[in-house]
Design a protein around this motif. Structure first.
Motif, PDB file in Angstrom:
ATOM      1  N   ARG A  49       0.856  -1.200   0.000  1.00 25.09           N
ATOM      2  CA  ARG A  49       0.000   0.000   0.000  1.00 25.09           C
ATOM      3  C   ARG A  49       0.884   1.240   0.000  1.00 25.09           C
ATOM      4  O   ARG A  49       1.847   1.318   0.736  1.00 25.09           O
ATOM      5  CB  ARG A  49      -0.876   0.029   1.262  1.00 25.09           C
ATOM      6  CG  ARG A  49      -1.772   1.282   1.329  1.00 25.09           C
ATOM      7  CD  ARG A  49      -2.053   1.718   2.753  1.00 25.09           C
ATOM      8  NE  ARG A  49      -0.840   1.902   3.515  1.00 25.09           N
ATOM      9  CZ  ARG A  49      -0.065   2.988   3.459  1.00 25.09           C
ATOM     10  NH1 ARG A  49      -0.366   4.005   2.676  1.00 25.09           N
ATOM     11  NH2 ARG A  49       1.053   3.056   4.189  1.00 25.09           N
ATOM     12  N   ARG A  50       0.582   2.186  -0.858  1.00 26.68           N
ATOM     13  CA  ARG A  50       1.350   3.443  -0.892  1.00 26.68           C
ATOM     14  C   ARG A  50       0.387   4.615  -0.905  1.00 26.68           C
ATOM     15  O   ARG A  50      -0.724   4.514  -1.413  1.00 26.68           O
ATOM     16  CB  ARG A  50       2.212   3.558  -2.151  1.00 26.68           C
ATOM     17  CG  ARG A  50       3.362   2.584  -2.293  1.00 26.68           C
ATOM     18  CD  ARG A  50       4.617   2.997  -1.536  1.00 26.68           C
ATOM     19  NE  ARG A  50       4.466   2.989  -0.086  1.00 26.68           N
ATOM     20  CZ  ARG A  50       4.444   1.884   0.683  1.00 26.68           C
ATOM     21  NH1 ARG A  50       4.575   0.696   0.158  1.00 26.68           N
ATOM     22  NH2 ARG A  50       4.296   1.975   1.982  1.00 26.68           N
ATOM     23  N   SER A  51       0.838   5.719  -0.379  1.00 32.32           N
ATOM     24  CA  SER A  51       0.049   6.941  -0.485  1.00 32.32           C
ATOM     25  C   SER A  51       0.109   7.429  -1.923  1.00 32.32           C
ATOM     26  O   SER A  51       1.200   7.570  -2.484  1.00 32.32           O
ATOM     27  CB  SER A  51       0.638   8.014   0.434  1.00 32.32           C
ATOM     28  OG  SER A  51       0.482   7.635   1.775  1.00 32.32           O
ATOM     29  N   ARG A  59      -0.718  10.241  -4.822  1.00 32.30           N
ATOM     30  CA  ARG A  59      -0.924  11.694  -4.944  1.00 32.30           C
ATOM     31  C   ARG A  59      -1.268  12.113  -6.360  1.00 32.30           C
ATOM     32  O   ARG A  59      -1.202  13.291  -6.703  1.00 32.30           O
ATOM     33  CB  ARG A  59       0.316  12.429  -4.404  1.00 32.30           C
ATOM     34  CG  ARG A  59       0.518  12.120  -2.926  1.00 32.30           C
ATOM     35  CD  ARG A  59       1.619  12.903  -2.262  1.00 32.30           C
ATOM     36  NE  ARG A  59       1.637  12.638  -0.811  1.00 32.30           N
ATOM     37  CZ  ARG A  59       2.298  11.641  -0.229  1.00 32.30           C
ATOM     38  NH1 ARG A  59       3.032  10.825  -0.955  1.00 32.30           N
ATOM     39  NH2 ARG A  59       2.235  11.472   1.089  1.00 32.30           N
ATOM     40  N   TYR A  89      -5.548  16.219  -3.790  1.00 33.10           N
ATOM     41  CA  TYR A  89      -4.959  15.777  -5.058  1.00 33.10           C
ATOM     42  C   TYR A  89      -5.992  15.503  -6.155  1.00 33.10           C
ATOM     43  O   TYR A  89      -5.807  14.599  -6.978  1.00 33.10           O
ATOM     44  CB  TYR A  89      -4.086  14.538  -4.830  1.00 33.10           C
ATOM     45  CG  TYR A  89      -3.002  14.773  -3.809  1.00 33.10           C
ATOM     46  CD1 TYR A  89      -1.935  15.626  -4.069  1.00 33.10           C
ATOM     47  CD2 TYR A  89      -3.059  14.167  -2.553  1.00 33.10           C
ATOM     48  CE1 TYR A  89      -0.953  15.866  -3.111  1.00 33.10           C
ATOM     49  CE2 TYR A  89      -2.082  14.397  -1.588  1.00 33.10           C
ATOM     50  CZ  TYR A  89      -1.040  15.251  -1.874  1.00 33.10           C
ATOM     51  OH  TYR A  89      -0.082  15.485  -0.924  1.00 33.10           O
ATOM     52  N   TRP A 112      -3.946   9.339   3.092  1.00 31.77           N
ATOM     53  CA  TRP A 112      -4.464  10.016   4.288  1.00 31.77           C
ATOM     54  C   TRP A 112      -4.209  11.510   4.114  1.00 31.77           C
ATOM     55  O   TRP A 112      -3.077  11.929   3.853  1.00 31.77           O
ATOM     56  CB  TRP A 112      -3.721   9.501   5.519  1.00 31.77           C
ATOM     57  CG  TRP A 112      -4.145  10.085   6.832  1.00 31.77           C
ATOM     58  CD1 TRP A 112      -4.393  11.392   7.116  1.00 31.77           C
ATOM     59  CD2 TRP A 112      -4.361   9.378   8.051  1.00 31.77           C
ATOM     60  NE1 TRP A 112      -4.755  11.545   8.430  1.00 31.77           N
ATOM     61  CE2 TRP A 112      -4.727  10.321   9.031  1.00 31.77           C
ATOM     62  CE3 TRP A 112      -4.265   8.023   8.412  1.00 31.77           C
ATOM     63  CZ2 TRP A 112      -5.000   9.959  10.347  1.00 31.77           C
ATOM     64  CZ3 TRP A 112      -4.534   7.677   9.710  1.00 31.77           C
ATOM     65  CH2 TRP A 112      -4.903   8.633  10.672  1.00 31.77           C
ATOM     66  N   HIS A 158      -4.631  15.278   5.942  1.00 33.51           N
ATOM     67  CA  HIS A 158      -4.712  15.848   7.285  1.00 33.51           C
ATOM     68  C   HIS A 158      -5.506  17.169   7.286  1.00 33.51           C
ATOM     69  O   HIS A 158      -5.952  17.614   6.251  1.00 33.51           O
ATOM     70  CB  HIS A 158      -3.272  16.082   7.745  1.00 33.51           C
ATOM     71  CG  HIS A 158      -3.112  16.101   9.224  1.00 33.51           C
ATOM     72  ND1 HIS A 158      -3.744  15.226  10.065  1.00 33.51           N
ATOM     73  CD2 HIS A 158      -2.372  16.913  10.016  1.00 33.51           C
ATOM     74  CE1 HIS A 158      -3.396  15.494  11.304  1.00 33.51           C
ATOM     75  NE2 HIS A 158      -2.579  16.510  11.309  1.00 33.51           N
TER      76      HIS A 158
HETATM   77  C1  LIG Z   1      -1.594  11.198  10.330  1.00 35.59           C
HETATM   78  C2  LIG Z   1      -1.169  11.278   8.885  1.00 35.59           C
HETATM   79  C3  LIG Z   1      -1.348  12.460   8.187  1.00 35.59           C
HETATM   80  C4  LIG Z   1      -1.000  12.527   6.835  1.00 35.59           C
HETATM   81  N1  LIG Z   1      -1.273  13.674   6.135  1.00 35.59           N
HETATM   82  C5  LIG Z   1      -0.989  13.734   4.827  1.00 35.59           C
HETATM   83  C6  LIG Z   1      -1.361  14.864   4.056  1.00 35.59           C
HETATM   84  O1  LIG Z   1      -1.998  15.790   4.537  1.00 35.59           O
HETATM   85  N2  LIG Z   1      -1.020  14.876   2.748  1.00 35.59           N
HETATM   86  C7  LIG Z   1      -0.327  13.850   2.162  1.00 35.59           C
HETATM   87  O2  LIG Z   1      -0.026  13.935   0.973  1.00 35.59           O
HETATM   88  N3  LIG Z   1       0.004  12.741   2.856  1.00 35.59           N
HETATM   89  C8  LIG Z   1      -0.316  12.655   4.159  1.00 35.59           C
HETATM   90  N4  LIG Z   1      -0.023  11.522   4.867  1.00 35.59           N
HETATM   91  C9  LIG Z   1       0.618  10.379   4.179  1.00 35.59           C
HETATM   92  C10 LIG Z   1       2.084  10.212   4.576  1.00 35.59           C
HETATM   93  O3  LIG Z   1       2.834  11.273   4.038  1.00 35.59           O
HETATM   94  C11 LIG Z   1       2.560   8.853   4.071  1.00 35.59           C
HETATM   95  O4  LIG Z   1       1.847   7.839   4.727  1.00 35.59           O
HETATM   96  C12 LIG Z   1       4.058   8.664   4.308  1.00 35.59           C
HETATM   97  O5  LIG Z   1       4.806   9.546   3.530  1.00 35.59           O
HETATM   98  C13 LIG Z   1       4.507   7.238   3.999  1.00 35.59           C
HETATM   99  O6  LIG Z   1       4.176   6.888   2.672  1.00 35.59           O
HETATM  100  P1  LIG Z   1       3.274   5.609   2.355  1.00 35.59           P
HETATM  101  O7  LIG Z   1       1.908   5.871   2.910  1.00 35.59           O
HETATM  102  O8  LIG Z   1       3.288   5.511   0.855  1.00 35.59           O
HETATM  103  O9  LIG Z   1       3.910   4.431   3.018  1.00 35.59           O
HETATM  104  C14 LIG Z   1      -0.390  11.416   6.197  1.00 35.59           C
HETATM  105  C15 LIG Z   1      -0.219  10.226   6.920  1.00 35.59           C
HETATM  106  C16 LIG Z   1      -0.619  10.141   8.233  1.00 35.59           C
HETATM  107  C17 LIG Z   1      -0.486   8.824   8.969  1.00 35.59           C
END
Ligand SMILES: Cc1cc2nc3c(=O)[nH]c(=O)nc-3n(C[C@H](O)[C@H](O)[C@H](O)COP(=O)(O)O)c2cc1C
Length: 174
Positions: A12-14, A16, A77, A118, A120
């Motif tokens: 799983r990846r974030s 954008r 995004y 996620w 914020h």
């Molecule tokens: C509490 C929390 C807040 C986050 N807020 C944002 C956000 O506002 N924008 C964003 O692009 N990513 C956000 N993220 C994603 C993180 O940047 C991301 O999980 C982290 O860089 C690791 O990457 P991955 O999810 O691909 O493993 C958030 C993650 C968490 C847990």
């Protein structure tokens, strides 16, 4: 442990960058349902989950979030679906309950080929008069605090690999 599930967690990846195409209702319901099965403090099911697909409302939410962030770009995004999680401020563990819901939904989304991130700043967004009006319009109770949100949709491109995990992340004391 089911290896496929472990693999799912690791891949799983974030995301954008999303395709503009909307996800299906079936996909949305599967993700929302997974959220509702998250563990919650005392089993109280304290969170509320609000999926937003309406374009005008998405624009409004993006503007509210951008205002908190101090940017003009869309913090969600331009995903076709936003999923907001809010919890009563007086719940036993509002942040933890909402966070479990968000993580369940991210993993469920990934398991069916959707991408998520996620996002914020919902705490600040829904503590404003504008945010409170929206909560009322959606028929939610007073006293909710924004925990977080997901941008949700089909990924546009490969979100890449996870960073290596830090040294000393885990230890086993026997
Ligand atoms: C509490 C929390 C807040 C986050 N807020 C944002 C956000 O506002 N924008 C964003 O692009 N990513 C956000 N993220 C994603 C993180 O940047 C991301 O999980 C982290 O860089 C690791 O990457 P991955 O999810 O691909 O493993 C958030 C993650 C968490 C847990």
């Amino acid at each position: 442990m089911n290896r496929e599930f472990l693999e799912l967690i690791k891949t799983r990846r974030s995301c954008r960058k999303y395709k503009p195409e909307q996800i299906t209702d079936e996909e949305l319901q599967a993700v929302l349902e997974a959220g509702t099965y998250a563990p919650t403090s005392r089993g109280m099911q304290s969170p509320y989950i609000v999926a937003v697909q309406n374009p005008a409302l998405r624009e409004q939410l993006a503007a509210m979030n951008a205002r908190v962030m101090g940017t003009t770009s869309n913090p969600y995004y331009d995903a076709p679906t936003y999923v907001l999680v809010l919890t009563p401020a007086d719940a036993n563990n509002p942040i933890q309950d909402g966070s479990c819901v968000l993580e369940n939904m991210m993993l469920a989304a990934h398991s069916i080929g959707l991408a998520s991130c996620w996002i914020h700043r919902e705490r600040e967004m829904f503590s404003t008069p504008e945010g409170k009006v929206l909560l009322k319009e959606w028929g939610l109770p007073d006293g909710l605090v924004g925990i977080g949100a997901l941008a949700l949709g089909y990924p546009d491109g490969d979100p890449g690999q996870a960073k290596p995990r830090k040294e000393g992340y885990t230890r086993v004391i026997r």
